[in-house]
Design a protein around this motif. Sequence first.
Motif: not given
Length: 275
Positions: A167-169, A68-73
Amino acid sequence: MSGPRRYAPLVLDRLREKLPMDYAVLVHLWQMEDGAKARDNYDFEVDALRARPEVTYLVEEPGYQRSDFPEIVGESNSGSPPHNTMGMFLAIMHLCGVLRTQRESYTHVLRIRTDCLLHDWDLGPAASGVNLVADNPGLPRAWICDHLWFGRMRDFLAVWDFGSREKLIAEYLRARRNPERLLGQRVRRTEVTVERQFARWVHYSIIYARPMALDSACLQQAVRERSPESIFAHSEKWHDSAACWAHYRGFPVVPDHLTPWNRFKQWCVDRLRER
């Protein structure tokens, strides 16, 4: 309150004993958690919470997966995987949105996890504008523990409400994927005054589904041998306050440079073994 749903009624029972004032409880629950937060050994009915008069708001959501969070590498630099950390912050942001619609009704906010057992505490100078937070010796002093927060509502919203998922991520990634480091950065940026007041293991304990290596000996034994009901309702039978003070005071000071979680955790374990 926010977090897994298994222990929430037990936390509220304890809160009623330890917080002798009028308050409303807003609850965000995840139906699914994994890792050390998974709690398959305690049956729970949401109706038990809905029936309690102090619970004025309750929402239950399915929970997140890593995908669900592909932005977080990259993986987490904390004890929780990124999707669990995002779940915590997004749950609290959800409750912050509810608080903003009722902001004339509340002056102070207590953030408490749904697996937090209160032993004893002193709310101290909260009314004077100081925000009281958990004192977790297993963290570098520049970080802020996310276990407990008691203070003015406006300060809580300034630190915990990021405004958007994006903004959180972005801030989580800048904090090297660590929630305690992120909260420390938020406190410094907003210039909110905090005081570490609640000593871990002494004033409160986090009750995981299995014993944790850094916990006090009496807590590890309680988690191994007791049911959740017995841990919460009969803590005076197993909680050794003097031994927990010694465990807390003997904890090594954690340097700020220990940012990778595995290195940080192993460093703590090694220092405790040297005692």
